[in-house]
Scaffold this motif. Sequence first.
Motif, mmCIF file in Angstrom:
data_model
loop_
_atom_site.group_PDB
_atom_site.id
_atom_site.type_symbol
_atom_site.label_atom_id
_atom_site.label_comp_id
_atom_site.label_asym_id
_atom_site.label_seq_id
_atom_site.Cartn_x
_atom_site.Cartn_y
_atom_site.Cartn_z
ATOM 1 N N ARG A 32 44.162 14.435 48.289
ATOM 2 C CA ARG A 32 43.300 13.590 47.436
ATOM 3 C C ARG A 32 42.185 12.986 48.299
ATOM 4 N N TYR A 33 42.574 12.532 49.488
ATOM 5 C CA TYR A 33 41.611 11.933 50.408
ATOM 6 C C TYR A 33 40.533 12.947 50.791
ATOM 7 N N ARG A 34 40.992 14.135 51.176
ATOM 8 C CA ARG A 34 40.029 15.170 51.633
ATOM 9 C C ARG A 34 39.081 15.594 50.510
ATOM 10 N N GLU A 35 39.626 15.633 49.287
ATOM 11 C CA GLU A 35 38.779 16.034 48.154
ATOM 12 C C GLU A 35 37.804 14.931 47.766
ATOM 13 N N MET A 69 44.413 4.380 49.694
ATOM 14 C CA MET A 69 45.012 5.455 48.884
ATOM 15 C C MET A 69 46.521 5.482 49.059
ATOM 16 N N TRP A 70 46.932 5.217 50.280
ATOM 17 C CA TRP A 70 48.362 5.182 50.568
ATOM 18 C C TRP A 70 49.072 4.111 49.773
ATOM 19 N N VAL A 71 48.458 2.932 49.772
ATOM 20 C CA VAL A 71 49.066 1.821 49.046
ATOM 21 C C VAL A 71 49.104 2.159 47.561
ATOM 22 N N GLN A 72 47.985 2.679 47.052
ATOM 23 C CA GLN A 72 47.928 2.996 45.622
ATOM 24 C C GLN A 72 48.954 4.069 45.237
ATOM 25 N N ASP A 73 49.146 5.055 46.115
ATOM 26 C CA ASP A 73 50.023 6.175 45.767
ATOM 27 C C ASP A 73 51.505 5.938 46.086
ATOM 28 N N HIS A 74 51.770 5.237 47.164
ATOM 29 C CA HIS A 74 53.149 5.261 47.667
ATOM 30 C C HIS A 74 53.839 3.937 47.904
ATOM 31 N N PHE A 75 53.073 2.845 47.998
ATOM 32 C CA PHE A 75 53.741 1.609 48.394
ATOM 33 C C PHE A 75 54.727 1.163 47.321
ATOM 34 N N LEU A 127 49.800 -4.278 55.643
ATOM 35 C CA LEU A 127 50.190 -3.330 54.604
ATOM 36 C C LEU A 127 49.297 -2.101 54.589
ATOM 37 N N ASP A 128 47.990 -2.317 54.678
ATOM 38 C CA ASP A 128 47.029 -1.228 54.523
ATOM 39 C C ASP A 128 47.204 -0.170 55.611
ATOM 40 N N ALA A 129 47.856 -0.555 56.707
ATOM 41 C CA ALA A 129 48.007 0.391 57.803
ATOM 42 C C ALA A 129 49.372 1.048 57.840
ATOM 43 N N CYS A 130 50.340 0.494 57.149
ATOM 44 C CA CYS A 130 51.667 1.106 57.292
ATOM 45 C C CYS A 130 52.527 0.956 56.036
ATOM 46 N N PRO A 131 51.976 1.306 54.853
ATOM 47 C CA PRO A 131 52.761 1.072 53.632
ATOM 48 C C PRO A 131 54.123 1.735 53.620
ATOM 49 N N PRO A 148 41.119 -5.565 47.896
ATOM 50 C CA PRO A 148 40.750 -6.454 46.792
ATOM 51 C C PRO A 148 41.820 -6.439 45.704
ATOM 52 N N TYR A 149 41.989 -7.560 45.036
ATOM 53 C CA TYR A 149 43.042 -7.692 44.015
ATOM 54 C C TYR A 149 42.914 -6.611 42.950
ATOM 55 N N THR A 150 41.657 -6.347 42.563
ATOM 56 C CA THR A 150 41.433 -5.423 41.457
ATOM 57 C C THR A 150 41.775 -3.971 41.809
ATOM 58 N N LEU A 151 41.905 -3.671 43.088
ATOM 59 C CA LEU A 151 42.239 -2.294 43.486
ATOM 60 C C LEU A 151 43.719 -2.110 43.796
ATOM 61 N N LEU A 152 44.454 -3.201 43.771
ATOM 62 C CA LEU A 152 45.890 -3.079 44.044
ATOM 63 C C LEU A 152 46.564 -2.379 42.872
ATOM 64 N N PRO A 153 47.595 -1.592 43.143
ATOM 65 C CA PRO A 153 48.288 -0.937 42.034
ATOM 66 C C PRO A 153 48.976 -1.971 41.140
ATOM 67 N N ASN A 154 49.103 -1.641 39.856
ATOM 68 C CA ASN A 154 49.780 -2.543 38.914
ATOM 69 C C ASN A 154 51.179 -2.908 39.390
ATOM 70 N N SER A 155 51.782 -1.981 40.120
ATOM 71 C CA SER A 155 53.149 -2.246 40.594
ATOM 72 C C SER A 155 53.182 -3.490 41.484
ATOM 73 N N MET A 156 52.046 -3.851 42.075
ATOM 74 C CA MET A 156 52.017 -5.040 42.938
ATOM 75 C C MET A 156 51.564 -6.289 42.191
ATOM 76 N N THR A 157 50.816 -6.106 41.123
ATOM 77 C CA THR A 157 50.220 -7.282 40.475
ATOM 78 C C THR A 157 50.872 -7.579 39.127
ATOM 79 N N VAL A 158 50.695 -6.667 38.183
ATOM 80 C CA VAL A 158 51.164 -6.927 36.816
ATOM 81 C C VAL A 158 52.684 -6.812 36.706
#
Length: 342
Positions: A32-35, A69-75, A127-131, A148-158
């Motif tokens: 995903r990152y490379r694309e 991307m790591w946090v969004q996908d895997h944390f 976190l951003d370096a080692c999720p 930023p708060y708005t980019l955190l996955p829902n799993s962390m906020t909502v």
Amino acid sequence: MDYSLPSPDCNTISKTYNGQINSDLIQKTNERYRETLPNLPRGKGWMTEHLVQYQGVWLTPNAALKGLMWVQDHFKPRSTDIFLATFPKTGTTWLKALTFATFNRTRYGFADHPLLTTVPHGCLPFLDACPNDLDGFPSPRLLSTHIPYTLLPNSMTVNQSCRFAYICRDPKDVLVSKWLFMNKLRPKELAPISLEEAFELFCQGISHYGPYWDHVLGYWKASLETPEKVLFLKYEELKEEPSVVVKRLGEFLGHPFSLQEESEGVVEEIVKLCSFENLSNLEVNKWSVLKLLSTQITIDNRHFFRKGKVGDWKSYLTDEMVKRINEITSEKLLGSGLVFGS
Ligand SMILES: Nc1ncnc2c1ncn2[C@@H]1O[C@H](COP(=O)(O)OS(=O)(=O)O)[C@@H](OP(=O)(O)O)[C@H]1O
């Protein structure tokens, strides 16, 4: 292993970034990152040659973008997680020290406290370096992030009851602090960034995790909506009344100071331990380095401690610059109820 002790391993993400941990999940995010990377808008970088804009936020193309991307996908957040969230140069180092000292105050004595021999950044995993390296940490986990708060996955906020302590600072001081810091880290082969250039980039929002105002507003709004989950602090207030803020921090962390602790001066001990004067004069913070394995960068700890003052921008910014940045700030914050000093 006692994970809540300062650990030099908290930056072990390089293993992940370098693809040495081989799993399908990692491959997917890397793909995903490379694309994604080649299609992102580019802006001039402060420390790296370029920044890229992803989901509205400016990031270093390698470490920060991959980290996000790591946090969004895997944390995998836990309901007990506590995050220290900041925009760089707003008081991260200070709040890390205060949070660590407040949270762990019954574990360590002030005479042989880990903060006397470890830079605050070594006390809270980033976190951003080692999720994915955080799965083995026992709860409750104290972690830090610039996302930023708005980019955190829902799993962390909502969806979770994770808590966030956020600190912001007058944008003029953030700009000056960031400009001086980044030029120190900027590779020799790249010409230093002038203040005029940095000013322009900052005003356009092109700075790590910028635009600054959007970052602040994201956490500000979240703190209004869910005050029990987001503690919103200002560097200037912390300078003015550190004991008051530390008590609020204690309550927010779920460890309010008892009357006995207050009468024994524990709050003041924490304030003293974490003060600029104390931390900046420690051997570890004067002479040691922090290795950010994820970026291959080594930072002298002393660069995290410059002046630690409110209003140092007065020595750098012209009247015209002050007028422009104040106007942007008023415009951006209009109607939000949030204000910074002039
Ligand atoms: N203990 C303490 N008390 C008060 N101020 C402090 C403290 N530690 C660091 N600082 C000042 O904070 C600025 C660095 O910001 P950050 O810690 O957010 O930087 S970083 O994002 O972690 O690189 C930077 O501000 P400037 O001095 O204005 O550049 C540091 O000097």
